[in-house]
Scaffold this motif. Structure first.
Motif, PDB file in Angstrom:
ATOM      1  N   GLY A   1       1.633   6.138   4.482  1.00 27.24           N
ATOM      2  CA  GLY A   1       3.069   7.020   5.013  1.00 27.24           C
ATOM      3  C   GLY A   1       4.113   6.151   6.232  1.00 27.24           C
TER       4      GLY A   1
ATOM      5  N   LYS B   1     -10.894  -3.365   6.523  1.00 26.11           N
ATOM      6  CA  LYS B   1     -10.015  -3.415   7.076  1.00 26.11           C
ATOM      7  C   LYS B   1      -9.705  -4.724   8.344  1.00 26.11           C
TER       8      LYS B   1
ATOM      9  N   TYR C   1      -0.825  -1.834   5.387  1.00 25.10           N
ATOM     10  CA  TYR C   1      -2.534  -1.730   5.151  1.00 25.10           C
ATOM     11  C   TYR C   1      -3.190  -1.635   6.590  1.00 25.10           C
TER      12      TYR C   1
ATOM     13  N   PHE D   1       0.186   0.764  -6.274  1.00 25.07           N
ATOM     14  CA  PHE D   1      -1.023   1.325  -6.615  1.00 25.07           C
ATOM     15  C   PHE D   1      -0.589   2.546  -7.107  1.00 25.07           C
TER      16      PHE D   1
ATOM     17  N   LEU E   1       0.383  10.834   8.461  1.00 26.17           N
ATOM     18  CA  LEU E   1       0.946  10.673   7.075  1.00 26.17           C
ATOM     19  C   LEU E   1       0.275  10.112   6.048  1.00 26.17           C
TER      20      LEU E   1
ATOM     21  N   SER F   1      -8.659   0.802  -3.423  1.00 30.06           N
ATOM     22  CA  SER F   1      -7.697   0.362  -4.423  1.00 30.06           C
ATOM     23  C   SER F   1      -7.398  -0.992  -3.748  1.00 30.06           C
ATOM     24  N   GLY F   2      -6.884  -0.440  -2.261  1.00 31.68           N
ATOM     25  CA  GLY F   2      -6.026  -1.472  -1.549  1.00 31.68           C
ATOM     26  C   GLY F   2      -7.017  -3.196  -1.625  1.00 31.68           C
TER      27      GLY F   2
ATOM     28  N   THR G   1       1.263  -1.176   0.396  1.00 33.63           N
ATOM     29  CA  THR G   1      -0.515   0.024  -0.008  1.00 33.63           C
ATOM     30  C   THR G   1       0.127   0.908   0.015  1.00 33.63           C
TER      31      THR G   1
HETATM   32  O1  C5P Z   1      -4.185   6.415  -1.771  1.00 33.67           O
HETATM   33  P1  C5P Z   1      -4.319   5.490  -2.578  1.00 33.67           P
HETATM   34  O2  C5P Z   1      -5.879   4.625  -3.568  1.00 33.67           O
HETATM   35  O3  C5P Z   1      -3.738   5.271  -3.778  1.00 33.67           O
HETATM   36  O4  C5P Z   1      -3.988   4.110  -1.564  1.00 33.67           O
HETATM   37  C1  C5P Z   1      -3.668   2.788  -2.411  1.00 33.67           C
HETATM   38  C2  C5P Z   1      -4.010   1.847  -0.964  1.00 33.67           C
HETATM   39  O5  C5P Z   1      -3.077   1.754  -0.203  1.00 33.67           O
HETATM   40  C3  C5P Z   1      -5.477   2.754  -0.577  1.00 33.67           C
HETATM   41  O6  C5P Z   1      -6.350   2.316  -1.730  1.00 33.67           O
HETATM   42  C4  C5P Z   1      -6.261   1.798   0.843  1.00 33.67           C
HETATM   43  O7  C5P Z   1      -6.108   0.421   0.815  1.00 33.67           O
HETATM   44  C5  C5P Z   1      -4.251   1.745   0.683  1.00 33.67           C
HETATM   45  N1  C5P Z   1      -3.980   2.597   1.453  1.00 33.67           N
HETATM   46  C6  C5P Z   1      -3.443   2.570   3.681  1.00 33.67           C
HETATM   47  N2  C5P Z   1      -3.586   4.130   3.962  1.00 33.67           N
HETATM   48  C7  C5P Z   1      -2.735   4.692   3.967  1.00 33.67           C
HETATM   49  C8  C5P Z   1      -2.782   4.732   2.259  1.00 33.67           C
HETATM   50  C9  C5P Z   1      -2.877   4.233   1.526  1.00 33.67           C
HETATM   51  O8  C5P Z   1      -4.568   2.010   3.801  1.00 33.67           O
HETATM   52  N3  C5P Z   1      -3.182   6.228   3.894  1.00 33.67           N
END
Ligand code: C5P
Length: 319
Positions: free
Chosen positions: A103, A289, A256, A123, A265, A236-237, A100
């Motif tokens: 941060g 989650k 994740y 991603f 972050l 997306s995760g 994922t």
């Molecule tokens: O933000 P973005 O969708 O590009 O990040 C990809 C995936 O990573 C998210 O869909 C989410 O499932 C996971 N993620 C997370 N915690 C974060 C950033 C992203 O779980 N702080």
């Protein structure tokens, strides 16, 4: 910290979130912008084995294959890759990594472990260059949302991030999965850049997830959650995790479910702080989650220190 410990144990609740996030979630529930009409039955309380069995029985990765209208009449059967996504990667993929963009992966030194997997999924615009020590540099699949294809800021057509990888794109469609409605009014118009990219790069495997796959996963999250979840597509995760569980013998998911490094972050690659990135506002992320936590077969220590969850591939599940 209290929320983090509850998440590790699997008994976190939305009521523990910041009031601002709870309010945003409430607004999404009332808006129901994708017309969700849940007809399934709640099955909260399933064991890990029962959950896995339900996933194996139900989850079918589907991408647009051009056989249905309106895409059939638009010549998409010849446009989409000839080899389906499910048959692209060798069946012998033993372990896969899902990385994922959180941060919390900064300063993890997980890069070497991540690259040791047979395939790695990343991603959106998450880079590897400059972050190799923490995130590795191998990318097999990149899962991208429709904003990546449409927002000029991402330079989809020229950025090296989107070259030499398998691309899987998605966009929130109506819950009815009515392809005509979706084609006329996508969230962000990914269809035009998809067609263009396919014509210019016919040899790059590039797929669009079928709305039925996305909403099927949403139904499964709702079925296994006591509370009403946001009526919006999974993040997306979650889509990436279920995709890799369908393709690989075992899936290792990094950051994740957050590790001890967790802060607000949002992404490891940009200075933007928002708890919603980790806990969700639009996406039913907290519920995703909690479901993934229930499926974890990895060690608790790996969860706390690495933010790592280990999940069996669905093919290996015996019911
Ligand atoms: O933000 P973005 O969708 O590009 O990040 C990809 C995936 O990573 C998210 O869909 C989410 O499932 C996971 N993620 C997370 N915690 C974060 C950033 C992203 O779980 N702080």
């Amino acid at each position: 910290r209290a929320l983090l410990r509850r998440l590790w144990k699997g008994d976190a609740s939305v009521r523990m979130l910041h009031p601002r996030l709870q309010k945003a979630m409430g607004a999404y529930l009332r808006a129901n912008k994708h017309g969700v009409n849940f007809r399934g039955r709640r099955a909260a309380g399933r064991s890990r084995a029962e959950l896995l069995c339900a996933l194996r029985g139900r989850v079918r990765v589907r991408t647009l294959d051009g056989s249905e209208p309106p895409f059939s009449a638009l010549g998409w059967r010849a446009l989409v890759p000839a080899v389906p996504l499910g048959r692209l990667l060798p069946h012998g993929l033993r372990t896969c990594a899902v990385v994922t963009s959180a941060g919390a992966i900064l300063n993890s030194s997980l890069g070497e472990e991540i690259d040791s997997h047979d395939a790695v999924l990343r991603f959106n615009s998450a880079p590897t260059r400059g972050y190799e020590k923490d995130v590795g540099n191998k990318t097999t699949v990149r899962m991208i949302n429709s904003q990546i294809l449409t927002n000029p800021r991402h330079h989809f057509t020229d950025s090296s991030l989107y070259k030499d990888v398998i691309l899987v794109a998605w966009d929130p469609a109506p819950y009815s999965a009515n392809l005509h409605l979706w084609y006329k009014k996508p969230d962000y118009n990914l269809f035009t850049p998809y067609v263009q990219h396919r014509q210019r790069n016919p040899n790059q495997p590039f797929y669009i997830l079928h709305p039925k796959f996305i909403w099927q996963l949403w139904d499964i999250i709702q079925e296994n959650t006591k509370e009403k979840i946001q009526p919006n597509p999974p993040s997306s995760g979650f889509l990436g995790i279920l995709l890799m569980m369908s393709l690989c013998g075992e899936v290792h998911v990094y950051e994740y479910i957050p590790s001890v490094r967790q802060t607000d972050l949002c992404h490891y690659h940009e200075p933007y702080y928002d708890a919603a990135c980790t806990l969700g506002a639009y996406h039913p992320l907290l519920y995703e989650k909690l479901l993934v936590q229930r499926l974890n077969t990895g060690a608790q220590g790996d969860l706390h220190r690495k933010g790592k969850v280990v999940l069996p591939g669905l093919r290996a599940v015996r019911c």
